[in-house]
Write a protein that holds these residues in place. Structure first.
Motif, mmCIF file in Angstrom:
data_model
loop_
_atom_site.group_PDB
_atom_site.id
_atom_site.type_symbol
_atom_site.label_atom_id
_atom_site.label_comp_id
_atom_site.label_asym_id
_atom_site.label_seq_id
_atom_site.Cartn_x
_atom_site.Cartn_y
_atom_site.Cartn_z
ATOM 1 N N ARG A 396 0.823 -0.906 -0.132
ATOM 2 C CA ARG A 396 0.174 -0.021 -0.160
ATOM 3 C C ARG A 396 0.743 1.331 0.218
ATOM 4 O O ARG A 396 0.814 2.206 -0.784
ATOM 5 N N LYS A 399 2.870 1.600 -3.567
ATOM 6 C CA LYS A 399 2.467 2.791 -4.402
ATOM 7 C C LYS A 399 1.964 3.575 -4.076
ATOM 8 O O LYS A 399 2.107 4.175 -4.892
ATOM 9 N N SER A 405 0.996 3.002 -11.601
ATOM 10 C CA SER A 405 -0.036 3.686 -12.129
ATOM 11 C C SER A 405 -1.092 2.344 -12.042
ATOM 12 O O SER A 405 0.051 0.718 -11.697
ATOM 13 N N THR A 406 -2.128 1.594 -11.539
ATOM 14 C CA THR A 406 -2.710 0.556 -11.499
ATOM 15 C C THR A 406 -2.690 0.023 -12.130
ATOM 16 O O THR A 406 -2.916 -1.309 -11.913
ATOM 17 N N ASP A 407 -2.719 0.398 -13.735
ATOM 18 C CA ASP A 407 -2.567 -0.516 -15.077
ATOM 19 C C ASP A 407 -1.317 -1.316 -15.210
ATOM 20 O O ASP A 407 -0.991 -2.331 -15.986
ATOM 21 N N ALA A 410 -1.271 -3.464 -12.597
ATOM 22 C CA ALA A 410 -1.418 -5.402 -12.966
ATOM 23 C C ALA A 410 -0.661 -5.910 -14.036
ATOM 24 O O ALA A 410 -0.734 -7.193 -13.558
ATOM 25 N N LYS A 455 -3.987 -8.003 -3.752
ATOM 26 C CA LYS A 455 -4.317 -6.888 -5.186
ATOM 27 C C LYS A 455 -5.571 -6.239 -5.098
ATOM 28 O O LYS A 455 -6.394 -5.347 -5.050
ATOM 29 N N LEU A 458 -4.711 -4.108 -2.169
ATOM 30 C CA LEU A 458 -4.969 -2.499 -2.631
ATOM 31 C C LEU A 458 -5.835 -1.980 -2.890
ATOM 32 O O LEU A 458 -5.442 -0.281 -2.864
ATOM 33 N N GLU A 459 -6.307 -2.655 -4.422
ATOM 34 C CA GLU A 459 -8.039 -2.046 -4.194
ATOM 35 C C GLU A 459 -9.172 -1.361 -3.280
ATOM 36 O O GLU A 459 -9.882 -0.633 -3.475
ATOM 37 N N LYS A 462 -7.592 3.569 -0.091
ATOM 38 C CA LYS A 462 -5.732 3.875 0.088
ATOM 39 C C LYS A 462 -4.509 3.952 1.321
ATOM 40 O O LYS A 462 -3.740 3.983 0.852
#
Length: 489
Positions: A396, A399, A405-407, A410, A455, A458-459, A462
């Motif tokens: 966390r 990031k 970035s999230t993309d 991934a 994952k 993280l989503e 925040k």
């Protein structure tokens, strides 16, 4: 004669237990004759050079920094393996004698014998449960080192050092110090045996303790002062890595208040990165050659070098969070503190039960609190819980400070193959026996949660807060109920 037969039977029972443990668990951890033969050849080579050190006065001198690092690592791993094997060997030798002594002392009581047999099995089960994760991890590390560089080549890289001049003055000083210590000890013993000084033995003991404490505090102060006087810097040993992410690493270190750090690339066939904190020493972050090669290969195929840089920054940022929170030092401390608090709660609850023994309705809520405390301790009092919490927190915060970035994140999970590895490992464990499933999911020391959980975490939120610790606790409870073990695989 009966005693010898009993002793032989106990040793055979131990052999059966260890063979069962091997065929049901260790065999699936790649511990077999082929890998064991590699280690035996390596240790034979090591023994040969040890004899040369003793009889021909030759010492291991590596010709490069890489060889020096490998020599240091293999020495540490071999010493850990020796300790584990020694502990198990002592138990194998001593426990049957203890069981036989209990049986003889109880005049052949069959109930005492059965209890002793159960105790023997319990002792060996707990020893194997405690030492198997460490043994398998160190075993695999030693195999990877042997595969990394040819053992024969490594041990042929020795040179005969120049003869060291004998310092006669130091030898004389050592002899005089030994003689003075022997004289002082003799006078002290004579004094303690006399009636005049017997009353002062407790004072002498207290003085000895105070001197030992003073020596410990002085050494700690000396180490700490030497570290704080040392020049602090963020040092990246690999020039390519420094060119690629040097400025971004310094920026992340400033955000986490890290002023002293060493980052290096290590030999290794496994895609991995790690962080090591030490008391009064420079913390280290390392990445393996395999991780570097994996990301660089991705950039060459896709021509997305900027994305590769972001992935490197996230990897280092994740490890920097471990450094900032000193996780590898503080996890054991957190476990001890929590267990001490829990033990205090147990004591208070037992005291309340004794105080309100005459009040029938008061026993139910106290028993419920007792059970609740036990359920919490079972998970939160384990180092694996805090290890997983530290990994989720590092994801966390890593990031946030790396601005990935999230993309890109991934893609990072996919490129590293972590999700595929989790699925492959789950399928492999599911096809094995019940004992191995229990070992992998409940005994093995696993401090990384599943990639799906990472994952999801993280989503979900925040920022990292107390709610994440509570959420992880209930997640592990759910995994335990569904028989997914500690990491949810």
């Amino acid at each position: 004669m009966n005693g010898l037969v009993l002793l032989l039977g106990l040793f055979l029972l131990e052999a059966a237990l260890y063979l069962l443990w091997y065929f049901k668990i260790l065999k699936y951890e790649q511990i077999n004759m082929k890998t064991t033969r590699k280690i035996i050849l390596f240790l034979k080579s090591k023994l040969f050079w040890t004899l040369k050190v003793i009889f021909r006065h030759e010492t291991p001198i590596a010709k490069s920094e890489r060889e020096r690092e490998i020599l240091k690592r293999q020495e540490l791993i071999v010493s850990d393996l020796k300790y584990t094997v020694l502990m198990l060997a002592m138990a194998v030798i001593m426990v049957p004698f203890i069981v036989m002594a209990v049986y003889m002392y109880s005049n052949g009581n069959i109930y005492s014998f059965i209890l002793s047999l159960f105790s023997l099995i319990a002792v060996h089960y707990n020893l194997l449960k405690e030492h198997t994760p460490t043994f398998t991890r160190k075993y695999k590390q030693l195999i990877s080192i042997i595969d990394c560089i040819d053992a024969k080549y490594l041990f042929d890289c020795r040179e005969t050092p120049p003869k060291i001049a004998v310092n006669k003055k130091k030898i004389v000083n050592c002899i005089l110090a030994g003689a003075f210590f022997a004289l002082f000890s003799g006078i002290l013993l004579l004094a303690l045996n006399s009636d005049l000084f017997k009353r002062f033995d407790s004072i002498i003991f207290v003085v000895f303790l105070l001197l030992s404490l003073a020596r410990f505090l002085f050494r700690s102060y000396k180490e700490k002062s030497a570290y704080y006087k040392k020049k602090k810097e963020i040092r990246i040993e690999d020039n390519d890595l420094n060119f690629l992410i040097g400025e971004k690493v310094k920026e992340m270190c400033a955000k986490l208040n890290i002023s002293d750090l060493q980052i290096k690339v290590e030999e290794g066939n496994v895609v991995n990165a790690g962080a090591q904190c030490f008391r009064n020493k420079t913390p280290i972050v390392f990445i393996t050659n395999a991780l570097w090669a994996r990301l660089f290969s991705y950039a060459q195929k896709t021509f997305q070098y900027e994305k590769m840089t972001d992935m490197f920054v996230f990897t280092i940022g994740h490890e920097l969070v471990h450094i900032a929170y000193r996780d590898n030092i503080r996890i054991n401390y957190r476990v001890r503190v929590f267990c001490a608090v829990s033990l205090l709660i147990y004591g208070l609850l037992i005291g309340l039960m004794m105080a309100f023994a005459s009040v029938s309705y008061a026993a139910i809520p106290i028993l419920l609190l007792f059970v609740l405390n036990s359920l919490i301790v079972r998970i939160v009092g384990d180092g694996r819980y805090w290890g997983m919490a530290s990994e989720l927190r590092a994801d966390r915060i890593g990031k946030q400070i790396s601005d990935i970035s999230t993309d890109t994140l991934a893609d990072y999970w996919e490129i590293m193959g972590f999700l595929e590895h989790d699925q492959r490992e789950t399928q492999r464990v599911d096809t094995t026996n019940v004992a191995y499933k229990h070992y992998k999911r409940n005994i093995e020391i696993e401090t990384h949660p599943s990639i799906l959980k990472r994952k999801e975490c993280l989503e979900k939120f925040k920022t990292w807060s107390l709610r994440d610790y509570i959420d992880l606790y209930f997640t592990i409870c759910k995994w335990k109920i569904k028989r997914k073990g500690w990491n949810g695989r």
